[in-house]
Design a protein around this motif. Structure first.
Motif, PDB file in Angstrom:
ATOM      1  N   ALA A   1       0.833  -1.210   0.000  1.00  0.00           N
ATOM      2  CA  ALA A   1       0.000   0.000   0.000  1.00  0.00           C
ATOM      3  C   ALA A   1       0.863   1.253   0.000  1.00  0.00           C
ATOM      4  O   ALA A   1       0.589   2.210  -0.727  1.00  0.00           O
ATOM      5  CB  ALA A   1      -0.941  -0.013   1.202  1.00  0.00           C
ATOM      6  N   ALA A   2       1.914   1.256   0.796  1.00  0.00           N
ATOM      7  CA  ALA A   2       2.806   2.422   0.844  1.00  0.00           C
ATOM      8  C   ALA A   2       3.480   2.639  -0.507  1.00  0.00           C
ATOM      9  O   ALA A   2       3.625   3.783  -0.964  1.00  0.00           O
ATOM     10  CB  ALA A   2       3.845   2.238   1.947  1.00  0.00           C
ATOM     11  N   ALA A   3       3.870   1.555  -1.163  1.00  0.00           N
ATOM     12  CA  ALA A   3       4.485   1.673  -2.489  1.00  0.00           C
ATOM     13  C   ALA A   3       3.483   2.222  -3.506  1.00  0.00           C
ATOM     14  O   ALA A   3       3.835   3.049  -4.353  1.00  0.00           O
ATOM     15  CB  ALA A   3       5.021   0.310  -2.947  1.00  0.00           C
ATOM     16  N   ALA A   4       2.233   1.773  -3.412  1.00  0.00           N
ATOM     17  CA  ALA A   4       1.199   2.263  -4.330  1.00  0.00           C
ATOM     18  C   ALA A   4       0.940   3.751  -4.110  1.00  0.00           C
ATOM     19  O   ALA A   4       0.809   4.514  -5.079  1.00  0.00           O
ATOM     20  CB  ALA A   4      -0.095   1.469  -4.138  1.00  0.00           C
ATOM     21  N   ILE A   5       0.918   4.193  -2.859  1.00  0.00           N
ATOM     22  CA  ILE A   5       0.716   5.611  -2.553  1.00  0.00           C
ATOM     23  C   ILE A   5       1.884   6.432  -3.088  1.00  0.00           C
ATOM     24  O   ILE A   5       1.687   7.519  -3.649  1.00  0.00           O
ATOM     25  CB  ILE A   5       0.545   5.830  -1.035  1.00  0.00           C
ATOM     26  N   ALA A   6       3.084   5.926  -2.932  1.00  0.00           N
ATOM     27  CA  ALA A   6       4.254   6.641  -3.454  1.00  0.00           C
ATOM     28  C   ALA A   6       4.149   6.812  -4.965  1.00  0.00           C
ATOM     29  O   ALA A   6       4.468   7.873  -5.510  1.00  0.00           O
ATOM     30  CB  ALA A   6       5.532   5.901  -3.085  1.00  0.00           C
ATOM     31  N   THR A   7       3.669   5.780  -5.644  1.00  0.00           N
ATOM     32  CA  THR A   7       3.485   5.856  -7.098  1.00  0.00           C
ATOM     33  C   THR A   7       2.413   6.872  -7.460  1.00  0.00           C
ATOM     34  O   THR A   7       2.585   7.671  -8.381  1.00  0.00           O
ATOM     35  CB  THR A   7       3.123   4.473  -7.663  1.00  0.00           C
ATOM     36  N   VAL A   8       1.307   6.861  -6.737  1.00  0.00           N
ATOM     37  CA  VAL A   8       0.218   7.820  -6.987  1.00  0.00           C
ATOM     38  C   VAL A   8       0.729   9.244  -6.809  1.00  0.00           C
ATOM     39  O   VAL A   8       0.498  10.117  -7.661  1.00  0.00           O
ATOM     40  CB  VAL A   8      -0.984   7.559  -6.048  1.00  0.00           C
ATOM     41  N   GLU A   9       1.439   9.487  -5.720  1.00  0.00           N
ATOM     42  CA  GLU A   9       1.908  10.842  -5.452  1.00  0.00           C
ATOM     43  C   GLU A   9       2.970  11.286  -6.447  1.00  0.00           C
ATOM     44  O   GLU A   9       3.010  12.455  -6.823  1.00  0.00           O
ATOM     45  CB  GLU A   9       2.400  10.953  -4.014  1.00  0.00           C
ATOM     46  N   ALA A  10       3.798  10.369  -6.904  1.00  0.00           N
ATOM     47  CA  ALA A  10       4.804  10.728  -7.910  1.00  0.00           C
ATOM     48  C   ALA A  10       4.155  10.977  -9.265  1.00  0.00           C
ATOM     49  O   ALA A  10       4.543  11.904  -9.986  1.00  0.00           O
ATOM     50  CB  ALA A  10       5.846   9.624  -8.018  1.00  0.00           C
ATOM     51  N   THR A  11       3.151  10.199  -9.609  1.00  0.00           N
ATOM     52  CA  THR A  11       2.480  10.320 -10.897  1.00  0.00           C
ATOM     53  C   THR A  11       1.657  11.598 -10.981  1.00  0.00           C
ATOM     54  O   THR A  11       1.636  12.259 -12.017  1.00  0.00           O
ATOM     55  CB  THR A  11       1.571   9.098 -11.147  1.00  0.00           C
ATOM     56  N   ARG A  12       1.002  11.974  -9.899  1.00  0.00           N
ATOM     57  CA  ARG A  12       0.127  13.154  -9.920  1.00  0.00           C
ATOM     58  C   ARG A  12       0.887  14.429 -10.233  1.00  0.00           C
ATOM     59  O   ARG A  12       0.320  15.359 -10.767  1.00  0.00           O
ATOM     60  CB  ARG A  12      -0.647  13.310  -8.623  1.00  0.00           C
ATOM     61  N   THR A  13       2.170  14.471  -9.943  1.00  0.00           N
ATOM     62  CA  THR A  13       2.944  15.677 -10.231  1.00  0.00           C
ATOM     63  C   THR A  13       3.149  15.876 -11.727  1.00  0.00           C
ATOM     64  O   THR A  13       3.500  16.970 -12.158  1.00  0.00           O
ATOM     65  CB  THR A  13       4.322  15.648  -9.529  1.00  0.00           C
ATOM     66  N   GLY A  14       2.911  14.839 -12.522  1.00  0.00           N
ATOM     67  CA  GLY A  14       3.073  14.942 -13.959  1.00  0.00           C
ATOM     68  C   GLY A  14       1.935  15.660 -14.660  1.00  0.00           C
ATOM     69  O   GLY A  14       2.045  16.006 -15.838  1.00  0.00           O
ATOM     70  N   PHE A  15       0.848  15.900 -13.944  1.00  0.00           N
ATOM     71  CA  PHE A  15      -0.293  16.597 -14.533  1.00  0.00           C
ATOM     72  C   PHE A  15      -0.097  18.101 -14.389  1.00  0.00           C
ATOM     73  O   PHE A  15       0.085  18.606 -13.286  1.00  0.00           O
ATOM     74  CB  PHE A  15      -1.604  16.189 -13.858  1.00  0.00           C
ATOM     75  N   ALA A  16      -0.141  18.805 -15.496  1.00  0.00           N
ATOM     76  CA  ALA A  16       0.057  20.258 -15.462  1.00  0.00           C
ATOM     77  C   ALA A  16      -1.138  20.963 -14.828  1.00  0.00           C
ATOM     78  O   ALA A  16      -0.989  21.949 -14.130  1.00  0.00           O
ATOM     79  CB  ALA A  16       0.300  20.785 -16.877  1.00  0.00           C
ATOM     80  N   SER A  17      -2.314  20.451 -15.066  1.00  0.00           N
ATOM     81  CA  SER A  17      -3.532  21.096 -14.574  1.00  0.00           C
ATOM     82  C   SER A  17      -3.831  20.665 -13.133  1.00  0.00           C
ATOM     83  O   SER A  17      -3.902  19.467 -12.846  1.00  0.00           O
ATOM     84  CB  SER A  17      -4.708  20.703 -15.470  1.00  0.00           C
ATOM     85  N   PRO A  18      -4.042  21.635 -12.234  1.00  0.00           N
ATOM     86  CA  PRO A  18      -4.436  21.281 -10.872  1.00  0.00           C
ATOM     87  C   PRO A  18      -5.739  20.488 -10.832  1.00  0.00           C
ATOM     88  O   PRO A  18      -5.901  19.603  -9.995  1.00  0.00           O
ATOM     89  CB  PRO A  18      -4.611  22.639 -10.182  1.00  0.00           C
ATOM     90  N   ASP A  19      -6.656  20.778 -11.754  1.00  0.00           N
ATOM     91  CA  ASP A  19      -7.917  20.040 -11.797  1.00  0.00           C
ATOM     92  C   ASP A  19      -7.681  18.566 -12.108  1.00  0.00           C
ATOM     93  O   ASP A  19      -8.321  17.689 -11.534  1.00  0.00           O
ATOM     94  CB  ASP A  19      -8.868  20.632 -12.836  1.00  0.00           C
ATOM     95  N   LEU A  20      -6.759  18.291 -13.010  1.00  0.00           N
ATOM     96  CA  LEU A  20      -6.438  16.897 -13.327  1.00  0.00           C
ATOM     97  C   LEU A  20      -5.788  16.195 -12.143  1.00  0.00           C
ATOM     98  O   LEU A  20      -6.043  15.020 -11.895  1.00  0.00           O
ATOM     99  CB  LEU A  20      -5.529  16.812 -14.557  1.00  0.00           C
ATOM    100  N   ARG A  21      -4.942  16.918 -11.403  1.00  0.00           N
ATOM    101  CA  ARG A  21      -4.314  16.331 -10.214  1.00  0.00           C
ATOM    102  C   ARG A  21      -5.371  15.966  -9.179  1.00  0.00           C
ATOM    103  O   ARG A  21      -5.318  14.891  -8.574  1.00  0.00           O
ATOM    104  CB  ARG A  21      -3.289  17.293  -9.615  1.00  0.00           C
ATOM    105  N   VAL A  22      -6.339  16.852  -8.982  1.00  0.00           N
ATOM    106  CA  VAL A  22      -7.409  16.590  -8.023  1.00  0.00           C
ATOM    107  C   VAL A  22      -8.226  15.375  -8.461  1.00  0.00           C
ATOM    108  O   VAL A  22      -8.522  14.484  -7.663  1.00  0.00           O
ATOM    109  CB  VAL A  22      -8.318  17.828  -7.844  1.00  0.00           C
TER     110      VAL A  22
END
Length: 104
Positions: free
Chosen positions: A20-41
């Motif tokens: 679970a911790a590894a999956a969360i780390a992946t989610v948090e790292a991936t979300r930074t790739g979205f330029a739009s804050p709306d897409l990150r949300v």
């Protein structure tokens, strides 16, 4: 994240926590790739179950403080991403001191 769920169902809580911790780390790292804050949300909302599994697993292991920290981390991440796309609407009749505080 399904692996963490499966490990938890098997009763292997330590493995479930690790996955679970590894999956969360992946989610948090991936979300930074979205330029739009709306897409990150939107992306974070779509993966909120992963945070739930992680927090539930921490609680099952008796790691109360870590579960609380994980819960606050999830809430803070959602709030910060939501605020990143927010632009204040300034009324022309608003006091100039208030406008200065909002802009700066």
């Amino acid at each position: 994240m399904e692996l963490a769920s499966l490990a938890r169902q098997r009763g292997d809580l330590e493995e479930a926590e690790s996955l679970a911790a590894a999956a969360i780390a992946t989610v948090e790292a991936t979300r930074t790739g979205f330029a739009s804050p709306d897409l990150r949300v939107t992306y974070l909302e779509a993966h909120s179950r992963q945070y739930d599994i992680w927090i539930d697993t921490l609680l099952a292991l008796g790691k109360i403080e870590e579960a609380l920290a994980a819960s606050e981390r999830a809430r803070a991440r959602a709030l910060l991403d939501g605020l990143a796309g927010w632009t204040p609407k300034i009324d022309a009749a608003a006091p100039s001191q208030l406008v200065a505080r909002l802009v700066n």
